[in-house]
Design a protein around this motif. Structure first.
Motif, short mmCIF file in Angstrom:
data_model
loop_
_atom_site.label_atom_id
_atom_site.label_comp_id
_atom_site.label_asym_id
_atom_site.label_seq_id
_atom_site.Cartn_x
_atom_site.Cartn_y
_atom_site.Cartn_z
N LYS A 155 0.81 -1.22 0.00
CA LYS A 155 0.00 0.00 0.00
C LYS A 155 0.84 1.26 0.00
CE LYS A 155 -3.93 -2.07 2.42
NZ LYS A 155 -4.05 -2.59 3.77
N GLY A 156 2.15 1.14 0.13
CA GLY A 156 3.01 2.32 0.17
C GLY A 156 2.83 3.10 1.47
N ILE A 157 2.79 2.37 2.60
CA ILE A 157 2.60 3.03 3.91
C ILE A 157 3.88 2.90 4.72
CG2 ILE A 157 1.42 2.78 6.16
CD1 ILE A 157 -1.08 1.95 4.58
N LEU A 158 4.25 4.00 5.39
CA LEU A 158 5.40 3.98 6.30
C LEU A 158 4.99 4.70 7.58
CD1 LEU A 158 8.42 3.74 7.15
CD2 LEU A 158 8.89 5.74 5.72
N LEU A 159 5.09 4.00 8.71
CA LEU A 159 4.74 4.60 10.01
C LEU A 159 5.96 4.61 10.92
CD1 LEU A 159 1.49 2.51 10.85
CD2 LEU A 159 1.59 4.66 9.57
N HIS A 169 12.34 -1.51 -5.00
CA HIS A 169 12.58 -1.60 -3.57
C HIS A 169 12.20 -2.99 -3.11
CE1 HIS A 169 12.46 -0.67 0.69
NE2 HIS A 169 13.21 0.37 0.39
N ARG A 170 12.97 -3.53 -2.17
CA ARG A 170 12.65 -4.86 -1.66
C ARG A 170 11.25 -4.91 -1.04
NH1 ARG A 170 15.39 -9.17 0.33
NH2 ARG A 170 16.38 -9.11 -1.71
N VAL A 171 10.85 -3.86 -0.37
CA VAL A 171 9.57 -3.90 0.35
C VAL A 171 8.45 -3.15 -0.39
CG1 VAL A 171 8.44 -3.37 2.53
CG2 VAL A 171 10.83 -4.11 2.54
N TYR A 172 8.74 -1.97 -0.93
CA TYR A 172 7.67 -1.21 -1.60
C TYR A 172 7.35 -1.80 -2.96
CZ TYR A 172 8.35 2.37 1.92
OH TYR A 172 8.45 3.03 3.11
N LYS A 173 6.12 -2.25 -3.13
CA LYS A 173 5.69 -2.71 -4.44
C LYS A 173 4.61 -1.74 -4.92
CE LYS A 173 8.64 -5.91 -4.02
NZ LYS A 173 9.96 -5.64 -4.58
N ASN A 174 4.78 -0.50 -4.55
CA ASN A 174 3.88 0.60 -4.85
C ASN A 174 4.79 1.82 -4.77
OD1 ASN A 174 1.72 2.44 -4.90
ND2 ASN A 174 0.42 0.99 -3.81
N TYR A 175 4.24 3.01 -5.06
CA TYR A 175 5.07 4.22 -4.99
C TYR A 175 5.64 4.37 -3.57
CZ TYR A 175 6.36 8.50 -7.39
OH TYR A 175 7.06 9.47 -8.05
N ASP A 176 6.93 4.58 -3.46
CA ASP A 176 7.57 4.81 -2.16
C ASP A 176 7.02 6.13 -1.60
OD1 ASP A 176 9.37 5.62 -0.16
OD2 ASP A 176 11.14 4.90 -1.22
N PRO A 177 6.33 6.10 -0.42
CA PRO A 177 5.70 7.32 0.08
C PRO A 177 6.72 8.44 0.30
CG PRO A 177 5.77 5.64 1.80
CD PRO A 177 6.20 4.97 0.53
N ARG A 178 7.96 8.06 0.56
CA ARG A 178 9.01 9.06 0.80
C ARG A 178 9.35 9.78 -0.51
NH1 ARG A 178 13.36 5.05 3.01
NH2 ARG A 178 12.68 4.07 1.08
#
Ligand code: ACO
Length: 432
Positions: free
Chosen positions: A66-70, A308-317
């Motif tokens: 989902k491109g989420i980073l908390l 990116h290894r983890v982001y399979k969507n737009y990197d929110p950063r």
């Protein structure tokens, strides 16, 4: 209702065991495989740790689909918009946003630990002027353990806190000094009247012969870069810090090992690689040629700043930095042909089936390099900036690991041995 489990049957023996499924706050649950070896005499193999959780952590959460980073539950875009790096550093380290009183006290400590021991300056003299600043960082940060013995008892929570403050406070001074060394200018001491980011910019760009003023747009962009790079759960460098720390090594040595892991172009070195690539591509008209190269299995070329290894969507950063990038270029009136190439590259790659099917989107490094270049940071300092910001994440993760007495033990991965089986020594004269 008991605990959720998963049954595993060893088809060789017919034996079935139940493995517990452990749920976190959010994100995929994990299977606890700790009893597998005892029960079945087998290990698990997961090269590159694509499916293996190496620890339990309360610090950062990523949902790559989902491109989420908390950070500690707070969405990264809210922090980038409303907070600032030093407050985010507090949040990562202590778990909560500070009250006014807590922040005042913490800021006092960070500000008053920003100078480094004068003896450390001699280290810089030993490095060639053309040494890569990351090489200097590895050496100097590791050497902090030789200067600050009074905070290296990892079993003492106060020592751990002082070390964390020292590292967060001294990294900008150490980073700016490695830049000054490379350009042959005198080191600039930290100024306690300045904020964290202003102070770093001042140590980077002021010279004794001229006054220097910080541009607020530049400061804001750098603050955002620091926030966005502060932590990213169990990436290669953070895992390195944890693994080094699991042997009970001192925090300065552990952070130095994190810097080495960050240096490579597949990780923190990518921002430097992006600019090199944009320069190599040259004009937007040549982009299709490079996209074809990136898609060619027989060509090692990859689009730097993509995937990116983890982001399979737009990197929110990347989304936050894209906006920031435009603001900086406009404010500084910089017309960077690299940005035109970057925008066109992004547009073409995002329409291309190869990148769509492999879910390859621009990552944070795609834009950070363009901003850093525009504000006058030399390309070989890009990864240093990353290391400066990520020190907060590294030390927070390290401190969490040490304090977690129930789970803290030395990290010791197993292997699948594929070398020679037992054989007898052959004297040299008999070898063929
Ligand atoms: N350009 C072209 N193809 C790519 C790219 C890219 N940038 N990234 C991945 N692929 C392809 C691979 O060739 C592979 O194709 P295949 O399945 O046909 O073999 C597939 O996508 C999966 O790639 P992996 O390398 O297996 O993915 P992994 O998760 O191991 O790697 C990584 C992630 C290292 C970030 C990779 O995408 C990459 O090298 N990107 C460029 C470097 C970069 O920008 N790094 C910064 C990461 S962000 C950070 O550290 C802050």
């Amino acid at each position: 209702m008991g605990q959720d489990t998963i049954s595993i049957t060893d088809n060789r023996s017919g034996k079935t065991i139940e493995l517990p499924i452990v749920k976190g706050t959010t994100g995929p649950p994990v299977i606890n495989v700790a009893s597998l070896y005892k029960e079945f005499g087998i290990f698990t193999l997961d090269e590159g740790f694509t499916t293996t959780a190496s620890c339990q952590s309360k610090i950062t959460f990523i949902d790559g689909e989902k491109g989420i980073l908390l950070y500690r539950g707070y969405p990264i875009d809210q922090l980038a918009e409303n907070s600032h790096f030093l407050e985010v550093a507090y949040l990562l380290l202590y778990g909560e946003l500070p009250t006014e009183e807590q922040y005042k006290d913490y800021k006092y400590h960070i500000t008053h630990h920003s100078m480094f021991h004068e003896g450390l300056k001699k280290f810089y003299d030993g490095f060639r002027p053309d040494a890569h600043p990351m090489a200097i960082m590895v050496g100097v940060v590791g050497a902090l353990s030789a200067f600050y013995h009074d905070s290296t008892d990892i079993h003492d929570p106060k020592h751990r806190e002082i070390s964390a403050h020292r590292l967060i406070a001294k990294m900008p001074t150490i980073a700016a000094a490695s830049f000054k060394h490379s350009v042959g200018q005198p080191f600039v001491y930290p100024d306690n009247r300045l904020g964290y980011v202003d102070n770093f910019l001042n140590m980077m760009f002021s010279v004794p012969s001229e006054s220097y003023g910080v541009n607020p747009v530049v400061k804001d962009a750098l603050d955002k870069i620091f926030i966005l790079h502060a932590d990213h759960e169990q990436n290669a460098s953070t895992s390195t810090v944890r693994l080094a720390g699991s042997s009970q090594a001192n925090p300065f040595a552990c952070i130095s090992s994190g810097i080495t892991a960050l240096w490579g172009p597949a990780h923190g070195g990518a921002n430097e690689a992006v600019l090199k690539m944009l320069g190599e591509i040259g004009k937007p008209g040549d982009i299709p040629k490079f996209i074809e190269r990136a898609k060619d299995k027989n060509d090692p070329f990859r689009l730097m700043g993509f995937g990116h290894r983890v982001y399979k969507n737009y990197d929110p950063r990347a989304m936050i930095l894209k906006k920031s990038c435009h603001k900086v270029l406009e404010e500084l009136d910089v017309h960077d042909p690299n940005l035109d190439t970057a925008m066109k590259l992004e547009e073409l790659a995002l329409k291309d089936d190869y990148f769509i099917s492999k879910k390859l989107y621009p990552n944070v490094d795609f834009y950070s390099g363009i901003i850093l270049k525009a504000i006058g940071i030399p390309v070989n300092m890009f990864t240093v900036i990353f290391a400066l910001a990520r020190t907060v994440g590294w030390i927070s993760q390290w401190a969490e690991m040490i304090a977690d007495e129930g789970h803290f033990r030395i990290g010791r991965p197993r292997q699948l041995y594929t070398g020679a089986d037992t054989r007898s020594y052959v004297p040299m004269k008999d070898r063929k």
